[in-house]
Design an enzyme around this catalytic site. Structure first.
Site, PDB file in Angstrom:
ATOM      1  N   THR A  85       0.863  -1.190   0.000  1.00  0.00           N
ATOM      2  CA  THR A  85       0.000   0.000   0.000  1.00  0.00           C
ATOM      3  C   THR A  85       0.894   1.233   0.000  1.00  0.00           C
ATOM      4  OG1 THR A  85      -0.163  -0.124   2.428  1.00  0.00           O
ATOM      5  CG2 THR A  85      -1.952  -1.098   1.143  1.00  0.00           C
ATOM      6  N   PHE A 147       3.435  -7.046  11.980  1.00  0.00           N
ATOM      7  CA  PHE A 147       4.320  -6.189  12.779  1.00  0.00           C
ATOM      8  C   PHE A 147       5.772  -6.608  12.558  1.00  0.00           C
ATOM      9  CE2 PHE A 147       0.269  -6.646  15.053  1.00  0.00           C
ATOM     10  CZ  PHE A 147      -0.153  -5.317  15.073  1.00  0.00           C
ATOM     11  N   GLU A 150      12.144  -5.377   9.493  1.00  0.00           N
ATOM     12  CA  GLU A 150      13.086  -5.845   8.474  1.00  0.00           C
ATOM     13  C   GLU A 150      14.381  -6.243   9.162  1.00  0.00           C
ATOM     14  OE1 GLU A 150      13.564  -3.965   4.721  1.00  0.00           O
ATOM     15  OE2 GLU A 150      11.615  -2.965   4.825  1.00  0.00           O
ATOM     16  N   GLY A 257      13.546   5.753   8.022  1.00  0.00           N
ATOM     17  CA  GLY A 257      13.174   5.671   6.616  1.00  0.00           C
ATOM     18  C   GLY A 257      12.510   4.337   6.360  1.00  0.00           C
ATOM     19  N   CYS A 260       7.845   1.623   5.500  1.00  0.00           N
ATOM     20  CA  CYS A 260       6.706   1.607   6.417  1.00  0.00           C
ATOM     21  C   CYS A 260       6.504   2.934   7.144  1.00  0.00           C
ATOM     22  CB  CYS A 260       6.857   0.474   7.426  1.00  0.00           C
ATOM     23  SG  CYS A 260       6.642  -1.168   6.706  1.00  0.00           S
ATOM     24  N   LYS A 263       5.754   6.395   5.027  1.00  0.00           N
ATOM     25  CA  LYS A 263       4.496   6.414   4.262  1.00  0.00           C
ATOM     26  C   LYS A 263       3.298   6.145   5.159  1.00  0.00           C
ATOM     27  CE  LYS A 263       3.491   1.755   3.502  1.00  0.00           C
ATOM     28  NZ  LYS A 263       2.187   1.058   3.606  1.00  0.00           N
ATOM     29  N   LYS A 323      18.309   0.772   6.928  1.00  0.00           N
ATOM     30  CA  LYS A 323      18.723   0.146   8.181  1.00  0.00           C
ATOM     31  C   LYS A 323      19.629  -1.025   7.837  1.00  0.00           C
ATOM     32  CE  LYS A 323      16.035  -2.621  10.453  1.00  0.00           C
ATOM     33  NZ  LYS A 323      14.921  -3.221  11.220  1.00  0.00           N
TER      34      LYS A 323
END
Length: 433
Positions: A85, A147, A150, A257, A260, A263, A323
Site C-alpha cells: 500500500t 508487525f 526488516e 526511513g 513503512c 508512508k 537500516k
C-alpha cells in the site's frame, strides 16, 4: 491448513514461507512472473536474514509453491492478502489499488467456508468496505495486521510478539480459523487480541506513528543539544531509565526511513483529514519534518567540515539502505544524504553490504563500490549513515591510513567516539559535540 497468500513481496514471501514451515500447505500468488520464478527456485528477490534457508526448506518439502495463476487460490480455504500500500504519487494517502486488485482476483475462487485475511497496512475503514464484497460470496473477512521488523521478519512471523484479529461482531469462525493458523505461536503464549476491523487497522498505523514520534522526539532534542553543547546520547540514557519512557528508539541520528514508517504516518494524517479529525494527528506532520531535517543536518555538517563547499571533494558514504540487515533503500536517509551531496558537487563514493544493486537502480549517478576500504581510500570526509556491524567494527587506526583527511560524521551515533578521536580522527556526531 490450506492457505493462499496473494502478494509475494517482502511481507507475502516471508509469510508464505513461514506458514509452510509451520506445516500448512501454502500457495503464493503474484502477478510478477519474474518474482515468482525466483521464489520457486528458492531465491528471495530481496535480502532478509534466514529467508533463503526457510524458502528452500519449505519448497523442498512440497508444502510451498508459487504461481501467477489466481485460480490456484481455489484449492485453499484461508486466503491472506499481503500486497503493498505505497504512498500515492500525487499525495500522502495510501494507494489501495493493489489491495482492491487482490480482492478482485480472489472473489471468483472463494465461497462458504473460506476466510480472507488482510495483512496489508490500510487506512481505517478499508476492511469494512471490503467485507461486503467478500461476504457476497459467502466467505468471511478478517484483518490481521503484520508487525514485521526488516532484518528480523522470519522470527517475527514464526514467533510474533502479539497477534491481532479484526473481525465482525460474532464472527467466532474467523477467530477459530486464525487460532488454527497460529497454533504454534499461541502455544508459546503469544498474546492474542480479538477486536473490530477499525481497531485492528489502527493498531499498525498507531504503533508506527508512536515509534516515529519517539525517534523524532530524540532528534528534536539533538537539535537543542547542538545549540547548547549538551550530549543527546547521555540525555537519552538518563531519560530512558524512566520506565514510562524507556531507552529503546531513543537513538538520535539521521532519522528513520524505509517502506513503512514514513508512508504510514503520512497516510495516517491523510486519512485523519478525510475523517475530519486532522487536528488529532497534526503533530505527525512535525514528526515527519523533524525526521527529514536530520538528513539536511548531515549534509550541512559535511559542507561545514569541508570548508563551506563539497565541490570536487571525495566523500565516502558508508551505507545506502535505510537500516542494517536489509537491502531496502526506500526512503533511505543514507541514500538521500548521498544524493544530496552529489547534487552539491561532491565526488560521492557509496558502499553497502547488501543495498548497492537497489540503490544503483534508483540513483545511477552515484559511484558505488563493494569494498569499504576502497570507499575510504583518498576520502576527504567519511559519513557513516547505516549502522552495519562491519562499519561499527572498523578499526579507526587502520582506516586513518586510507583517507586523505581523517574526519568522520557518525550519522547514527554508533561509533566509539573516544577510540576514533584517540586514533587521530575529527569526530562529529549528531547532537553530541
Amino acid at each position: 491448513m490450506r492457505i493462499s497468500v496473494t502478494g509475494c513481496g517482502y511481507l507475502g514471501a516471508v509469510h508464505a514461507s513461514a506458514m509452510a514451515q509451520l506445516g500448512h500447505d501454502v500457495v503464493g500468488i503474484d502477478v510478477d512472473a519474474a518474482k515468482i520464478d525466483r521464489l520457486a527456485a528458492g531465491e528471495p528477490p530481496f535480502f532478509e536474514p534466514g529467508l533463503p534457508d526457510l524458502l528452500t526448506e519449505s519448497t523442498a518439502s512440497g508444502r510451498l509453491r508459487f504461481t501467477t495463476d489466481a485460480a490456484a487460490a481455489a484449492n485453499a480455504t484461508v486466503h491472506f492478502v499481503a500486497v503493498g500500500t505505497p504512498q500515492t504519487a500525487d499525495g500522502n494517502a495510501a494507494d489501495l489499488r493493489y489491495v482492491d486488485a487482490a480482492i478482485d482476483g480472489l472473489l471468483p475462487h472463494i465461497g462458504p467456508g473460506h476466510t480472507v485475511v488482510g495483512k496489508s497496512t490500510v487506512p481505517v475503514g478499508t476492511a469494512a468496505r471490503l467485507a461486503e464484497r467478500v461476504k457476497a460470496t459467502g466467505a468471511r473477512l478478517a484483518w490481521n495486521p503484520e508487525f514485521l521488523r526488516e532484518g528480523f521478519a522470519v522470527d517475527d512471523t514464526v514467533e510474533p510478539d502479539r497477534l491481532v484479529y479484526g473481525v465482525e461482531a460474532g464472527d467466532d469462525s474467523s477467530v477459530a480459523v486464525l487460532d488454527e493458523v497460529y497454533e504454534h505461536a499461541l502455544g508459546l503464549g503469544t498474546p492474542r487480541i480479538v477486536t473490530d476491523f477499525a481497531t485492528a487497522e489502527l493498531v499498525k498505523v498507531s504503533a508506527n506513528a508512536f515509534l516515529a514520534t519517539k525517534i523524532s522526539f530524540i532528534n528534536a532534542m539533538a537539535e537543542i543539544a547542538e545549540a547548547t553543547g549538551a550530549d543527546v546520547t547521555q540525555l537519552a540514557d538518563a531519560i530512558g531509565h524512566d520506565a514510562r519512557i524507556g531507552r529503546r528508539f531513543l537513538n538520535a541520528g539521521v532519522g528513520f526511513g524505509g517502506g513503512c514508517l514514513p508512508k504510514d504516518i503520512r497516510a495516517f494524517t491523510a486519512r485523519a483529514d478525510e475523517l475530519g479529525r486532522g487536528d488529532a494527528v497534526a503533530f505527525l506532520k512535525e514528526v515527519d519534518a523533524i525526521n527529514l531535517r536530520r538528513r539536511k543536518r548531515v549534509v550541512d555538517l559535511a559542507t561545514a567540515e569541508l570548508g563551506g563547499s563539497v565541490v570536487g571533494r571525495k566523500v565516502a558514504v558508508l551505507g545506502v539502505t535505510f537500516k542494517p540487515n536489509s537491502d531496502d533503500v526506500r526512503d533511505s536517509p543514507a541514500l538521500d544524504v548521498a544524493v544530496s551531496l552529489k547534487g552539491l558537487g561532491a565526488n560521492v563514493v557509496a558502499t553497502d553490504p547488501k543495498g548497492i544493486e537497489n540503490a544503483r537502480s534508483r540513483h545511477p549517478q552515484l559511484d558505488y563500490v563493494d569494498d569499504v576500504n576502497e570507499a575510504l581510500r583518498g576520502a576527504d570526509l567519511v559519513i557513516l549513515v547505516t549502522e552495519w556491524a562491519e562499519y561499527r567494527q572498523l578499526d579507526p587506526a587502520a582506516a586513518r591510513t586510507l583517507v586523505a583527511m581523517p574526519t568522520i560524521i557518525d550519522g547514527r551515533n554508533t561509533l566509539d567516539r573516544d577510540a576514533w578521536v584517540g586514533a587521530g580522527w575529527r569526530y562529529r556526531g549528531m547532537g553530541r559535540d
